[in-house]
Design an enzyme around this catalytic site. Structure first.
Site, PDB file in Angstrom:
ATOM      1  N   TYR A  95      14.349  12.507  -3.328  1.00  0.00           N
ATOM      2  CA  TYR A  95      13.414  11.632  -4.201  1.00  0.00           C
ATOM      3  C   TYR A  95      13.399  11.767  -5.537  1.00  0.00           C
ATOM      4  O   TYR A  95      13.572  10.466  -6.116  1.00  0.00           O
ATOM      5  CB  TYR A  95      11.947  11.781  -3.714  1.00  0.00           C
ATOM      6  CG  TYR A  95      11.570  11.260  -2.179  1.00  0.00           C
ATOM      7  CD1 TYR A  95      11.290   9.647  -2.117  1.00  0.00           C
ATOM      8  CD2 TYR A  95      11.826  11.861  -1.237  1.00  0.00           C
ATOM      9  CE1 TYR A  95      11.134   9.048  -0.893  1.00  0.00           C
ATOM     10  CE2 TYR A  95      11.689  11.280   0.337  1.00  0.00           C
ATOM     11  CZ  TYR A  95      11.448   9.954   0.220  1.00  0.00           C
ATOM     12  OH  TYR A  95      11.044   9.260   1.508  1.00  0.00           O
ATOM     13  N   GLU A 137       6.932  12.338   5.777  1.00  0.00           N
ATOM     14  CA  GLU A 137       8.147  12.784   6.513  1.00  0.00           C
ATOM     15  C   GLU A 137       7.987  14.204   6.983  1.00  0.00           C
ATOM     16  O   GLU A 137       8.490  14.672   8.030  1.00  0.00           O
ATOM     17  CB  GLU A 137       9.334  12.293   5.707  1.00  0.00           C
ATOM     18  CG  GLU A 137       9.631  10.999   5.730  1.00  0.00           C
ATOM     19  CD  GLU A 137      10.311  10.586   4.461  1.00  0.00           C
ATOM     20  OE1 GLU A 137      10.951  11.109   3.792  1.00  0.00           O
ATOM     21  OE2 GLU A 137      10.203   8.994   4.114  1.00  0.00           O
TER      22      GLU A 137
END
Ligand code: FAD
Length: 402
Positions: A95, A137
């Site tokens: 990310y 997630e």
């Protein structure tokens, strides 16, 4: 929650993203792959070449900006992204890399318009989204009992031609263990080394057989376009019984909700979009044998009708199931009504009303124009939008916001 200081900048970005979104996405991917070529193993590289991935990311950023104050609208999109990311093995450390190159791409494409305040607002907005995705997630990896990017070796125990272009692959765990359960409608990602790209590529395939059958089955259409599809052709041409594939756990939220248990089910698909529907059909007949299921399907002709015999045999066994088939261009030996009931594209306007009850749960899967047409037809018949769910066999994850 986005700060009051950042909110006007994100709101003002909506028209800018509409105009420059694809350029920003293109610039983002160039920067990302230049700095991290190893990430090409995670992304679908033909979708990069064709521009589909850039379009999908641009739409995603635009939709995020436009709906940032509407968590209810974003929630289903986030759920779908989380499922896809987990099947791809996305990790928390990806990310910050993506965020850095996304912000740099916004700055590069917008030039002087990308003021420090605007970039700071996007950094905040991206950070919020990244945190939400990482957390969801993490939970899903834990629930599935896998580490990010951990694939399981499965052996092809049977390969079966289903139509001119579709073959099924029956899979069992190579170590002899039982495969984990899945919900009908879910898919797995398959990791295949593609020699011509010198990359590993991941593709999703819906599980097409009944849950609890002791194996997984995927049914793969050979993509014959120009250039030919990489992974589907590799599977058709080079993977045989006895070969081993690496696969993700079953993922995806295109599944029956608990509230669907007592309602009729209408499964509408076209082409290879039949795969999750076959699994849902099996699942429904096993789980709720009394529930009416209507199976509507569109394809070119009888030669391009995968899993046709299986569908027929289920019809013969289950009186509460009805099917309705449209052949776009029936061949001379395709017969009405044994093989098909409608000629041309599937038009719900001429489908008997009994097949499309108002209170049913509707599931759509097929090419984008097909799903758009069926969805619009259902809405025009008064079916509430929340009763219609769709699966997209491509990079777009935004049908919930359209
Ligand atoms: P790719 O190499 O990825 O190419 C895809 C398409 O892009 C081809 O038509 C190709 O001609 C075109 N293309 C490639 N390069 C270019 C270029 N430079 N310019 C223009 N066009 C180009 N598929 C199934 O068969 N069965 C399933 O059950 C199934 N389930 C799915 C479930 C989900 C949730 C998703 C997301 C997808 C599913 N798919 C399924 C689709 C599957 O994942 C693959 O996308 C499909 O097999 C094509 O992959 P490929 O590698 O063969 O094609």
């Amino acid at each position: 929650m986005l700060s009051a200081a950042s909110r006007p900048y994100i709101a003002a970005s909506v028209p800018v993203l509409r105009e420059h979104g694809v350029a920003i996405s293109r610039c983002f991917y160039q920067r990302l792959f230049a700095a991290h070529p190893e990430l090409k193993n995670i992304f679908n590289m033909p979708n990069q070449e064709s521009g589909k991935q850039q379009q999908a990311l641009a739409s995603a950023i635009f939709a995020y900006a436009a709906n940032i104050d509407d968590p209810a609208a974003l929630a289903p999109v986030i759920s779908r992204i989380v499922q896809k990311h987990v099947s791809l093995g996305i990790r928390a450390e990806h990310y910050p890399i993506v965020g850095k190159h996304l912000l740099a791409a916004i700055a590069e494409i917008l030039g002087a318009a990308a003021t420090p305040a605007l970039i700071a607002a996007w950094a905040e907005a991206y950070g919020l989204l990244a945190d939400a995705l990482i957390e969801e997630e993490r939970k899903l990896y834990r629930a599935l009992g896998v580490e990010p990017g951990e694939y399981r070796a499965v052996t092809i125990v049977r390969k079966q031609k289903e139509s001119e272009t579709v073959s099924s692959f029956y899979l069992q765990a190579s170590d002899g263990a039982a495969l984990p359960p899945f919900q009908p409608g879910q898919y797995i990602s398959i990791a295949v080394n593609v020699a011509e790209l010198a990359l590993r590529q991941l593709r999703q395939y819906s599980l097409s057989d009944a849950p609890g059958s002791g194996h997984w089955r995927i049914s793969v259409k050979r993509e014959e376009g120009s250039p030919a599809g990489l992974v589907s052709n590799l599977l058709h041409d080079q993977y045989q019984e006895g070969d081993v594939l690496l696969v993700s756990p079953p993922c995806g939220d295109f599944v029956l909700a608990p509230g669907d248990l007592d309602t009729p089910l209408v499964l509408i698909s076209a082409g290879v979009g039949v795969t999750p529907m076959m699994s849902m059909l099996h699942g429904s007949l096993l789980e709720s044998p009394q529930r009416p299921v209507n199976f509507l399907y569109a394809t070119l002709d009888g030669q391009h009708h995968p899993l046709k015999r299986e569908l027929r045999s289920l019809m013969l066994q289950h009186g509460q199931m009805q099917s309705y088939v449209a052949y776009e261009r029936p061949a001379a030996n395709d017969c009405v009504p044994q093989d098909y009931q409608q000629q041309g594209f599937l038009s719900l306007a001429t489908v008997p009303d009994s097949l499309l009850p108002q209170n049913a749960a509707y599931f759509l899967c097929g090419p984008a124009p097909f799903m758009r047409a069926q969805r619009n037809a259902l809405l025009a018949r008064g079916v509430p939008p929340q009763r219609i769910r769709q699966e997209v066999f491509g990079p777009s994850l935004l049908e919930h916001l359209q």
